[in-house]
Design a protein around this motif. Structure first.
Motif, PDB file in Angstrom:
ATOM      1  N   GLN A 188      -1.112  -7.620  12.019  1.00 40.83           N
ATOM      2  CA  GLN A 188       0.082  -6.852  12.356  1.00 40.83           C
ATOM      3  C   GLN A 188       1.180  -7.042  11.303  1.00 40.83           C
ATOM      4  O   GLN A 188       1.984  -6.147  11.068  1.00 40.83           O
ATOM      5  N   TYR A 189       1.201  -8.221  10.674  1.00 38.94           N
ATOM      6  CA  TYR A 189       2.210  -8.496   9.664  1.00 38.94           C
ATOM      7  C   TYR A 189       2.023  -7.645   8.417  1.00 38.94           C
ATOM      8  O   TYR A 189       2.895  -7.636   7.546  1.00 38.94           O
ATOM      9  N   THR A 225       3.716  -0.647   4.347  1.00 38.96           N
ATOM     10  CA  THR A 225       2.377  -1.065   4.770  1.00 38.96           C
ATOM     11  C   THR A 225       1.717  -1.804   3.616  1.00 38.96           C
ATOM     12  O   THR A 225       1.788  -1.356   2.468  1.00 38.96           O
ATOM     13  N   LYS A 249       0.829  -1.206   0.000  1.00 42.35           N
ATOM     14  CA  LYS A 249       0.000   0.000   0.000  1.00 42.35           C
ATOM     15  C   LYS A 249       0.860   1.250   0.000  1.00 42.35           C
ATOM     16  O   LYS A 249       0.614   2.196  -0.756  1.00 42.35           O
ATOM     17  N   SER A 250       1.873   1.277   0.842  1.00 44.55           N
ATOM     18  CA  SER A 250       2.762   2.435   0.911  1.00 44.55           C
ATOM     19  C   SER A 250       4.139   1.990   1.382  1.00 44.55           C
ATOM     20  O   SER A 250       4.278   0.971   2.060  1.00 44.55           O
ATOM     21  N   MET A 287       2.198  -4.610   8.423  1.00 47.69           N
ATOM     22  CA  MET A 287       3.153  -3.515   8.599  1.00 47.69           C
ATOM     23  C   MET A 287       4.553  -4.106   8.738  1.00 47.69           C
ATOM     24  O   MET A 287       4.804  -4.915   9.637  1.00 47.69           O
ATOM     25  N   GLN A 335      10.544   1.081  13.444  1.00 44.71           N
ATOM     26  CA  GLN A 335       9.941   2.044  12.514  1.00 44.71           C
ATOM     27  C   GLN A 335       9.259   1.311  11.361  1.00 44.71           C
ATOM     28  O   GLN A 335       9.753   0.310  10.844  1.00 44.71           O
ATOM     29  N   VAL A 336       8.098   1.829  10.934  1.00 46.73           N
ATOM     30  CA  VAL A 336       7.352   1.216   9.834  1.00 46.73           C
ATOM     31  C   VAL A 336       8.055   1.528   8.514  1.00 46.73           C
ATOM     32  O   VAL A 336       8.271   2.686   8.163  1.00 46.73           O
ATOM     33  N   THR A 348       8.260  -3.646   9.753  1.00 45.96           N
ATOM     34  CA  THR A 348       9.011  -2.747  10.631  1.00 45.96           C
ATOM     35  C   THR A 348      10.490  -3.111  10.637  1.00 45.96           C
ATOM     36  O   THR A 348      10.875  -4.245  10.315  1.00 45.96           O
ATOM     37  N   GLU A 381      -1.860  -4.172   2.250  1.00 42.81           N
ATOM     38  CA  GLU A 381      -3.296  -4.327   2.428  1.00 42.81           C
ATOM     39  C   GLU A 381      -3.727  -5.702   1.937  1.00 42.81           C
ATOM     40  O   GLU A 381      -3.266  -6.184   0.902  1.00 42.81           O
TER      41      GLU A 381
END
Length: 382
Positions: A176-177, A98, A80-81, A179, A94-95, A181, A100
């Motif tokens: 949670q996965y 991300t 997604k980003s 994202m 830190q992310v 990090t 979806e």
């Protein structure tokens, strides 16, 4: 008339044969010159030199990241980003990206609904059991079997509730996965994929999304020849220099010793931990590392060009009674134009100044004298 015809034919044949004879003579002459040139071909040799090893052993080393990881997606989804790019300095947690995946949202909603239903069933079964317990105080009002069955229902509903709670926890963890990090402080060195890409562990030929390296700390790896391995000590001080900073000398200590001699190179790996807060040093850089060692005996030196490195290993070519002999060696310290060699060599051995794997073992060759400055004295070849 017949005589005239005869003499004419004879003259014609002689005219044709004379150039051929001349050509044969020239060919023989050229072949003889080539053979003489080949017989005069010779290889320069020098004597192996004996010198004292410097107290500071200098060996090449390479910087590698303290941590180096390729980050993959743990679940299937679309990127997604991705707010970071090459060169970004990131902190642990830190992310970095991300994703979806609508199906994960559906799974979580379904498990939450099942959890609510399980809680309701447990509350009903508990209420029924409490009423039966209360009624059982009146003799004959409730059969013992009915009370046991009610209690079993409560236990089953309770176990079902626990199972549903675990399913909800798993669904939340999978979400949670989505994202990605950072597992440690570092720098993004590669960004392989972009937003919109389909990622996940089930993808064929899955690619990492990012590559992250910790370069605030580096590992300086050096392979120490076997002959010096016994003198390397934990926490021993070392110095090193880097071509990118001419004239600057860095200091450190030996942090890790592998205690293992690699058979392929007959050398031991050691590591020096380097703090790099300013990120001046980078992975992949080479360094010259100085070790405070001193061999008890003197060392043998040959010209750098005499050492041949091939599929057969490292060796020098000696000449004994006009024939070549390959002698396997390990290389050690280096001085101006000279390399220390460890192997079955003697100071009286002659080696070819320029070794080559084209020169095979146990072949006859011709040698000539050569002079070469080895160490601090001049050596004359025989």
């Amino acid at each position: 008339m017949k005589n005239l015809l005869y003499y004419s034919v004879l003259l014609l044949v002689m005219a044709l044969l004379l150039p051929a004879c001349s050509s044969d003579e020239n060919t023989k002459k050229m072949t003889g010159e080539q053979a003489e040139a080949v017989s005069q071909a010779a290889y320069q040799t020098v004597l192996v030199s004996v010198e004292s090893v410097a107290k500071q052993l200098a060996l090449p080393g390479e910087f590698i990241p303290y941590y180096d990881v390729a980050l993959y997606a743990k679940v299937n989804g679309f990127i997604k980003s991705m707010p970071v790019d090459v060169g970004a300095k990131v902190n642990r947690g830190q992310v970095l990206a991300t994703m979806e995946a609508p199906e994960l949202e559906s799974d979580l909603s379904r498990t939450l609904s099942d959890l609510t239903a399980a809680k309701g069933r447990l509350n009903i079964s508990k209420s029924n059991y409490r009423r039966l317990v209360q009624a059982s105080k009146t003799a004959g009002a409730v059969a013992p079997q009915e009370l046991d069955q009610s209690q079993a229902v409560v236990m089953g509903d309770s176990a079902n509730l626990t199972s549903q709670q675990q399913r909800v926890a798993a669904a939340r963890q999978m979400k949670q996965y989505l994202m990605l990090t950072a597992p440690f402080d570092g720098v993004v060195t590669e960004r392989i994929l972009s937003p919109g890409a389909l990622v996940g562990p089930t993808q064929k030929d899955a690619q990492p999304m990012l590559k992250l390296k910790e370069i605030g700390r580096l590992r300086l790896q050096v392979t120490v020849p076997e002959v010096y391995a016994g003198q390397i000590r934990q926490d021993a001080p070392v110095t090193y220099s880097v071509n990118a900073f001419p004239g600057k000398v860095f200091t450190g200590k030996i942090n890790r010793i592998s205690y293992n001699v690699e058979r392929s190179v007959r050398a031991e790996l050691i590591e020096i931990e380097v703090k790099n807060p300013g990120l001046q040093l980078m992975p992949g850089m080479y360094a010259t590392v100085g070790f405070p060692v001193q061999r008890q005996s003197k060392s043998l030196y040959v010209p750098k060009s005499a050492v041949v490195v091939s599929m057969e290993g490292s060796y020098v070519i000696t000449v004994v009674k006009g024939k070549t002999h390959w002698v396997t060696v390990q290389t050690g310290n280096e001085t101006a134009g000279q390399t220390e060699v460890i192997g079955n060599l003697k100071p009286t051995d002659q080696v070819l100044v320029k070794g080559s794997d084209d020169i095979r073992d146990n072949v006859a060759i011709k040698t000539i004298r050569a002079t070469s400055t080895v160490g601090t004295r001049e050596v004359s070849a025989r």
